[in-house]
Structure formats: structure tokens, C-alpha cells
Design an enzyme around this catalytic site. Structure first.
Site: not given
Length: 209
Positions: A37, A42, A86, A88, A134
Site C-alpha cells: 500500500y 489511499h 487499517y 476502516n 471509510n
């Protein structure tokens, strides 16, 4: 003796030694942990904090619910956080460090990607909806308020129908990477302005640039 023991206890329980809560700040960069990532859109929150760490010469260390670092700027004490929960579940880490360090909500800044802004556009807001993000959604639910400072870094919306997830979890293209150094420099300037000059002055100076 008691005073010495008290100072030792505080140093273990709190990262920031500042006693005036209005001089304490929490800057949170949103992202997902893991090498896959690292260079995704993001993860711009992590990327901005990494740039800030270079300019202010501090390093991150693993701690509860994320990687943290602290530095001082013009009489203010700042804790930086890259949540390890993470995206969320970002709210859990934000609330934990706010409470642990006794940092008021008005001194919290959340850095996030935004598909509704063209690449590199930066915008500071004091409230608003989660916009389908999110990370912001979980922070809003956890803190039970939509009134908190968020620094939105535009990543654009160059994707087809149903491809949003692939886009934000995709890596920067060559053109974006060429522009990134200047945009990151602007982003760190916004953060330092927020800390020293306040949210309203910073909005007037940086929004849309």
C-alpha cells in the site's frame, strides 16, 4: 523524591510533556499499513507525514495502534500518528491517542485522500461529511461528531464506473510522481501553518492552491 517519581511516571504514560493542552496537537495521516500500500493514492496521509518528518527531522516508532513521532514547533508540541488499524478502523487509533495525550478535538488534524479534488489540490475544512471515505466515516462514528479538522489532498477521479477502489488503491502515475515533491512541500507548509497560525488563517492562505 515524590516530584522525581511523578516525572518518571508521566514520561512513561505520556509522549508529550506539555501541560497546556491548547499547545498540544495531534496530526494523523490516514493510510493502510504494509509495503503493497506504500505508494498508493489511499496512503497520501502517510506520505505527507513522512515528508513532514524529513523537514522537521523526527522519526516514527511503532506504538499502540500505530506508528508515532513527536516534535516541537514554535512553542507547540505535536504528536504525529500513522494508524496501524487499517483505514476502516482509523477512529480507534485517533481516539486512543487523543485521550492518552489529552489533546482537544480542535487541535486534531486528519490528513486524507480525496477523489473529489483534482490531483495535488489541497483543502482544509473544519467539518463536513465523510464523502464516502471509510477512514473519515469511522473517525466520525468513533468521535461521534463530524466537526473535526480534515486536510483533504486531491487524488483526482480518473477511473471508470465501479473502479474507484482499484483507483485509490492503485499507485501514482509518472506525471503525478513528477509533481509530488512540490505538492508535498505545500502540504507540510499547510500543517505547520495550522499549528502556528490557526485553522482559519490557514484555510484562507492554502485552500485551493
Amino acid at each position: 523524591m515524590l516530584k522525581w517519581l511523578s516525572s518518571i511516571f508521566k514520561s512513561k504514560s505520556e509522549i508529550l510533556s506539555e501541560t497546556d493542552i491548547m499547545k498540544k496537537f495531534l496530526v494523523v495521516g490516514l493510510g493502510n499499513i504494509g509495503a503493497k500500500y506504500e505508494n498508493t493514492r489511499h496512503n497520501i496521509g502517510f506520505k505527507v507525514l513522512d515528508e513532514l518528518s524529513k523537514s522537521q527531522e523526527f522519526t516514527f516508532e511503532d506504538a499502540k495502534l500505530g506508528a508515532i513521532a513527536s516534535f516541537k514547533y514554535k512553542g507547540k508540541s505535536i504528536l504525529c500518528l500513522k494508524p496501524a488499524t487499517y483505514m476502516n478502523l482509523s477512529g480507534k487509533a485517533v481516539r486512543y491517542w487523543m485521550e492518552k495525550e489529552n489533546i482537544p478535538l480542535e487541535n486534531v488534524l486528519i490528513i486524507t485522500d480525496d477523489i473529489n479534488l483534482s490531483f495535488g489540490t489541497i483543502r482544509l475544512k473544519t467539518k463536513g461529511s465523510d464523502g464516502g471515505h471509510n477512514g473519515l466515516k469511522d473517525i466520525q462514528n468513533t468521535l461521534q461528531t463530524a466537526t473535526y479538522n480534515r486536510f483533504r489532498f486531491g487524488v483526482g477521479a480518473d477511473f471508470g464506473k465501479g473502479r474507484q477502489v482499484d483507483f485509490v488503491l492503485g499507485e501514482w502515475n509518472d506525471d503525478e510522481m513528477q509533481q509530488m515533491p512540490e505538492r508535498l512541500k505545500k502540504a507540510t507548509a499547510l500543517i505547520l501553518s495550522f499549528i502556528f497560525a490557526g485553522v482559519k488563517n490557514t484555510m484562507n492562505q492554502f485552500n485551493g492552491t
